[in-house]
Design a protein around this motif. Structure first.
Motif, PDB file in Angstrom:
ATOM      1  N   LYS A   1       0.853  -1.183   0.000  1.00  0.00           N
ATOM      2  CA  LYS A   1       0.000   0.000   0.000  1.00  0.00           C
ATOM      3  C   LYS A   1       0.896   1.243   0.000  1.00  0.00           C
ATOM      4  N   TYR A   2       0.452   2.274  -0.690  1.00  0.00           N
ATOM      5  CA  TYR A   2       1.151   3.559  -0.737  1.00  0.00           C
ATOM      6  C   TYR A   2       0.159   4.680  -0.480  1.00  0.00           C
ATOM      7  N   ILE A   3       0.699   5.833  -0.080  1.00  0.00           N
ATOM      8  CA  ILE A   3      -0.125   7.022   0.103  1.00  0.00           C
ATOM      9  C   ILE A   3       0.681   8.236  -0.365  1.00  0.00           C
ATOM     10  N   ALA A   4      -0.020   9.188  -0.949  1.00  0.00           N
ATOM     11  CA  ALA A   4       0.618  10.450  -1.316  1.00  0.00           C
ATOM     12  C   ALA A   4       0.719  11.289  -0.048  1.00  0.00           C
ATOM     13  N   HIS A   5       1.947  11.614   0.371  1.00  0.00           N
ATOM     14  CA  HIS A   5       2.090  12.418   1.592  1.00  0.00           C
ATOM     15  C   HIS A   5       2.132  13.903   1.286  1.00  0.00           C
ATOM     16  N   LYS A   6       2.244  14.253   0.020  1.00  0.00           N
ATOM     17  CA  LYS A   6       2.037  15.631  -0.431  1.00  0.00           C
ATOM     18  C   LYS A   6       1.595  15.573  -1.889  1.00  0.00           C
ATOM     19  N   ARG A   7       0.983  16.656  -2.352  1.00  0.00           N
ATOM     20  CA  ARG A   7       0.430  16.690  -3.706  1.00  0.00           C
ATOM     21  C   ARG A   7       1.524  16.439  -4.741  1.00  0.00           C
ATOM     22  N   PHE A   8       1.208  15.562  -5.698  1.00  0.00           N
ATOM     23  CA  PHE A   8       2.088  15.344  -6.843  1.00  0.00           C
ATOM     24  C   PHE A   8       1.354  15.834  -8.087  1.00  0.00           C
ATOM     25  N   LYS A   9       1.918  16.852  -8.683  1.00  0.00           N
ATOM     26  CA  LYS A   9       1.334  17.418  -9.891  1.00  0.00           C
ATOM     27  C   LYS A   9       2.448  17.456 -10.932  1.00  0.00           C
ATOM     28  N   GLY A  10       2.335  16.589 -11.933  1.00  0.00           N
ATOM     29  CA  GLY A  10       3.383  16.526 -12.947  1.00  0.00           C
ATOM     30  C   GLY A  10       3.212  15.321 -13.836  1.00  0.00           C
ATOM     31  N   SER A  11       4.283  15.005 -14.531  1.00  0.00           N
ATOM     32  CA  SER A  11       4.254  13.890 -15.470  1.00  0.00           C
ATOM     33  C   SER A  11       4.495  12.576 -14.752  1.00  0.00           C
ATOM     34  N   GLY A  12       3.602  11.663 -14.982  1.00  0.00           N
ATOM     35  CA  GLY A  12       3.744  10.304 -14.474  1.00  0.00           C
ATOM     36  C   GLY A  12       3.905   9.369 -15.660  1.00  0.00           C
ATOM     37  N   ILE A  13       4.033   8.100 -15.389  1.00  0.00           N
ATOM     38  CA  ILE A  13       4.153   7.108 -16.458  1.00  0.00           C
ATOM     39  C   ILE A  13       2.932   7.171 -17.362  1.00  0.00           C
ATOM     40  N   TYR A  14       1.778   7.368 -16.771  1.00  0.00           N
ATOM     41  CA  TYR A  14       0.499   7.392 -17.486  1.00  0.00           C
ATOM     42  C   TYR A  14       0.318   8.692 -18.277  1.00  0.00           C
ATOM     43  N   GLY A  15       0.991   9.744 -17.862  1.00  0.00           N
ATOM     44  CA  GLY A  15       0.822  11.075 -18.448  1.00  0.00           C
ATOM     45  C   GLY A  15       0.715  12.086 -17.322  1.00  0.00           C
ATOM     46  N   PHE A  16       0.210  13.261 -17.617  1.00  0.00           N
ATOM     47  CA  PHE A  16       0.083  14.300 -16.598  1.00  0.00           C
ATOM     48  C   PHE A  16      -0.942  13.880 -15.555  1.00  0.00           C
ATOM     49  N   VAL A  17      -0.568  14.047 -14.274  1.00  0.00           N
ATOM     50  CA  VAL A  17      -1.472  13.699 -13.174  1.00  0.00           C
ATOM     51  C   VAL A  17      -1.454  14.809 -12.130  1.00  0.00           C
ATOM     52  N   ASN A  18      -2.517  14.853 -11.361  1.00  0.00           N
ATOM     53  CA  ASN A  18      -2.633  15.778 -10.241  1.00  0.00           C
ATOM     54  C   ASN A  18      -3.169  14.953  -9.075  1.00  0.00           C
ATOM     55  N   ILE A  19      -2.255  14.425  -8.265  1.00  0.00           N
ATOM     56  CA  ILE A  19      -2.615  13.520  -7.170  1.00  0.00           C
ATOM     57  C   ILE A  19      -2.630  14.301  -5.859  1.00  0.00           C
ATOM     58  N   PRO A  20      -3.781  14.493  -5.245  1.00  0.00           N
ATOM     59  CA  PRO A  20      -3.841  15.204  -3.957  1.00  0.00           C
ATOM     60  C   PRO A  20      -3.169  14.408  -2.836  1.00  0.00           C
ATOM     61  N   ALA A  21      -2.660  15.127  -1.843  1.00  0.00           N
ATOM     62  CA  ALA A  21      -2.144  14.470  -0.649  1.00  0.00           C
ATOM     63  C   ALA A  21      -3.242  13.609  -0.040  1.00  0.00           C
ATOM     64  N   THR A  22      -2.858  12.541   0.583  1.00  0.00           N
ATOM     65  CA  THR A  22      -3.690  11.524   1.245  1.00  0.00           C
ATOM     66  C   THR A  22      -4.361  10.554   0.272  1.00  0.00           C
ATOM     67  N   THR A  23      -4.094  10.692  -1.033  1.00  0.00           N
ATOM     68  CA  THR A  23      -4.612   9.718  -1.989  1.00  0.00           C
ATOM     69  C   THR A  23      -3.909   8.389  -1.751  1.00  0.00           C
ATOM     70  N   GLU A  24      -4.686   7.328  -1.666  1.00  0.00           N
ATOM     71  CA  GLU A  24      -4.122   6.005  -1.437  1.00  0.00           C
ATOM     72  C   GLU A  24      -3.956   5.270  -2.749  1.00  0.00           C
ATOM     73  N   GLY A  25      -2.937   4.433  -2.788  1.00  0.00           N
ATOM     74  CA  GLY A  25      -2.666   3.645  -3.978  1.00  0.00           C
ATOM     75  C   GLY A  25      -1.955   2.363  -3.598  1.00  0.00           C
ATOM     76  N   PHE A  26      -1.266   1.794  -4.575  1.00  0.00           N
ATOM     77  CA  PHE A  26      -0.575   0.531  -4.345  1.00  0.00           C
ATOM     78  C   PHE A  26       0.617   0.434  -5.281  1.00  0.00           C
ATOM     79  N   CYS A  27       1.495  -0.516  -4.977  1.00  0.00           N
ATOM     80  CA  CYS A  27       2.655  -0.780  -5.818  1.00  0.00           C
ATOM     81  C   CYS A  27       2.545  -2.202  -6.341  1.00  0.00           C
TER      82      CYS A  27
END
Length: 127
Positions: A3-29
């Motif tokens: 499990k992963y979590i965004a601990h601060k906003r990530f706004k930029g280029s990702g593998i998928y393309g441009f993303v805007n991930i707010p802090a506290t968004t949960e994800g996975f690896c």
């Protein structure tokens, strides 16, 4: 799958393309790739992963991300504080081995237990 979590906003280029991930968004690896909102964002060992996302298997990802960020900011260009890090046994396990005369945090630092990160933070804060 971690499990992963965004601990601060990530706004930029990702593998998928441009993303805007707010802090506290949960994800996975999965297979070394961090996914947020089911979109491939970055490799788990990348600089973007280290600066914006934290392992959250223990539900301490936000705290982990905040502590690693604070430690990095405190040490930024502060030779006196770096001297504390260089000679500390606990800190040594988080130094990349491929540089003898330069300190870079290894990947284990960014996934370290909270108690170790708190120890490092208190060490450089002088507590």
């Amino acid at each position: 799958m971690e499990k992963y979590i965004a601990h601060k906003r990530f706004k930029g280029s990702g593998i998928y393309g441009f993303v805007n991930i707010p802090a506290t968004t949960e994800g996975f690896c999965l297979d070394g790739i961090i996914f947020m909102d089911n979109k491939a964002i970055c490799c788990e060992n990348s600089e973007n992963a280290h600066q914006y996302f934290a392992v959250n298997n223990d539900d301490k990802g936000l705290e982990r991300g905040i502590l690693t960020g604070k430690i990095q900011r405190l040490l930024s260009n502060n030779k006196k504080l770096w001297e504390k890090i260089w000679c500390d046994k606990i800190c040594q396990k988080y130094k990349r081995c491929d540089y003898d005369d330069y300190w870079l945090w290894n990947n284990d630092f960014f996934t370290a237990p909270i108690k170790d990160l708190q120890y490092i933070y208190n060490l450089i804060k002088g507590e």
